[in-house]
Design a protein around this motif. Sequence first.
Motif, short mmCIF file in Angstrom:
data_model
loop_
_atom_site.label_atom_id
_atom_site.label_comp_id
_atom_site.label_asym_id
_atom_site.label_seq_id
_atom_site.Cartn_x
_atom_site.Cartn_y
_atom_site.Cartn_z
N ALA A 100 31.03 46.50 37.84
CA ALA A 100 30.31 47.60 38.47
C ALA A 100 29.43 47.12 39.62
N LEU A 101 28.94 45.90 39.53
CA LEU A 101 28.00 45.39 40.54
C LEU A 101 28.71 44.87 41.79
N THR A 102 29.71 44.03 41.63
CA THR A 102 30.35 43.41 42.80
C THR A 102 31.86 43.62 42.85
N ASN A 103 32.46 44.07 41.74
CA ASN A 103 33.92 44.22 41.65
C ASN A 103 34.62 42.89 41.96
N GLY A 104 33.94 41.78 41.63
CA GLY A 104 34.52 40.45 41.85
C GLY A 104 34.34 39.92 43.24
N GLY A 105 33.75 40.69 44.13
CA GLY A 105 33.63 40.29 45.54
C GLY A 105 32.29 39.66 45.86
N PRO A 106 32.11 39.31 47.14
CA PRO A 106 33.08 39.47 48.24
C PRO A 106 34.27 38.52 48.10
N GLY A 107 35.44 39.00 48.40
CA GLY A 107 36.64 38.20 48.16
C GLY A 107 36.81 38.00 46.67
N SER A 108 36.71 36.75 46.26
CA SER A 108 36.77 36.42 44.83
C SER A 108 35.58 35.57 44.42
N ASP A 109 34.48 35.68 45.18
CA ASP A 109 33.32 34.81 44.95
C ASP A 109 32.61 35.10 43.64
N THR A 110 32.74 36.30 43.10
CA THR A 110 32.15 36.60 41.79
C THR A 110 33.23 37.06 40.80
N THR A 111 34.45 36.60 41.03
CA THR A 111 35.54 36.89 40.10
C THR A 111 35.54 35.84 39.00
N PHE A 112 35.11 36.23 37.81
CA PHE A 112 35.08 35.32 36.68
C PHE A 112 36.37 35.45 35.88
N ILE A 113 36.47 34.69 34.82
CA ILE A 113 37.74 34.57 34.11
C ILE A 113 38.20 35.91 33.53
N VAL A 114 37.27 36.73 33.04
CA VAL A 114 37.68 38.02 32.47
C VAL A 114 38.14 38.97 33.57
N ILE A 117 51.14 41.33 31.83
CA ILE A 117 50.39 41.33 30.58
C ILE A 117 50.60 40.04 29.80
N GLY A 118 51.82 39.51 29.82
CA GLY A 118 52.08 38.24 29.14
C GLY A 118 51.30 37.10 29.77
N TYR A 119 51.26 37.08 31.09
CA TYR A 119 50.52 36.04 31.82
C TYR A 119 49.02 36.17 31.54
N ALA A 120 48.50 37.40 31.56
CA ALA A 120 47.09 37.62 31.27
C ALA A 120 46.76 37.25 29.82
N SER A 121 47.70 37.48 28.90
CA SER A 121 47.48 37.11 27.51
C SER A 121 47.37 35.60 27.36
N ALA A 122 48.17 34.86 28.14
CA ALA A 122 48.08 33.40 28.12
C ALA A 122 46.70 32.94 28.60
N ALA A 123 46.19 33.58 29.65
CA ALA A 123 44.85 33.25 30.14
C ALA A 123 43.80 33.58 29.08
N SER A 124 43.98 34.67 28.34
CA SER A 124 43.05 35.04 27.28
C SER A 124 43.05 34.01 26.17
N MET A 125 44.22 33.47 25.84
CA MET A 125 44.30 32.45 24.80
C MET A 125 43.58 31.17 25.23
N VAL A 126 43.68 30.84 26.50
CA VAL A 126 42.97 29.67 27.01
C VAL A 126 41.46 29.88 26.90
N LEU A 127 41.01 31.08 27.26
CA LEU A 127 39.58 31.40 27.13
C LEU A 127 39.15 31.33 25.67
#
Length: 285
Positions: free
Chosen positions: A226-240, A253-263
Amino acid sequence: MKKWPFLFIFANLVLFILFFAWPALLGVYYSFTEYNGSIATFVGLNNYINLFQDPSFYKALFRTFFYTLLGVPFIYVTSLIISVLLVSKYTKGKNVAKMIFFFPWLVSPIVVGILWRWMFGESFGFINYMIQVLGGNPIQWSSDGNFAFLVVLFATAWAGTAFNMLIFIGALISIPKSLYEAADVDGGTAWQKFWHITLPSIRSTSFLVILLAVFNLMKEFPMVQALTNGGPGSDTTFIVQYIYETGFDQLKIGYASAASMVLFVVLLVFALLQFRFAKGGKIDD
């Protein structure tokens, strides 16, 4: 009457299976598939191989580590200082202060993000308005990555202080007053009493606050979205945010699930290390 405890346990077990265990197992399964929401095709370890070759994943992950590394001490120190002041016999207006500091806990993380976005807006924000009234130049809070990250950090501390403050206050008021009275007799200063009595007495509480803060920051999503939407660019894009964009915007979804398992593995390893450290190098079986 003996059936009621088992009934309550069964109800909680059902909720745990439906809303935690089953989604977790689905996530593990999807992480080994190419799934777009309708058809799941088994691809083995391809998602994990591609994930560990993706520079964007590493940027989001290490940006999250950096955010957590700065945010956890900030939240811990802020919460502890406020709590110490609120239990001090020299502080006036403690009840009003408690209400003010507890207010952020009553507000949704999305509302917190919108509120801070309004405060730090470049063309309409209250902070830039006050800077211009004082004769300064407006700051690029949302278009400069460093400033945007700083705003996210302060918003995180503001929103996370209230809950930790309650935990610390409960621990502080349970410290025996006789310890401080003995320190006064020996001529101990305020700093010496804080360092040698207060901090050791709230060690277990500090462990809990740090552990919860790490989990919350590593999984932060609605407030930042809600605050930055991950921007500017991807400067506040965190893992979630990275997982959300990959899974829902790109329908990987499969790729995102793999990232979730790593987290999940990262958080599990950190929790085990924390327990080992808290128990003096030994984890109970």
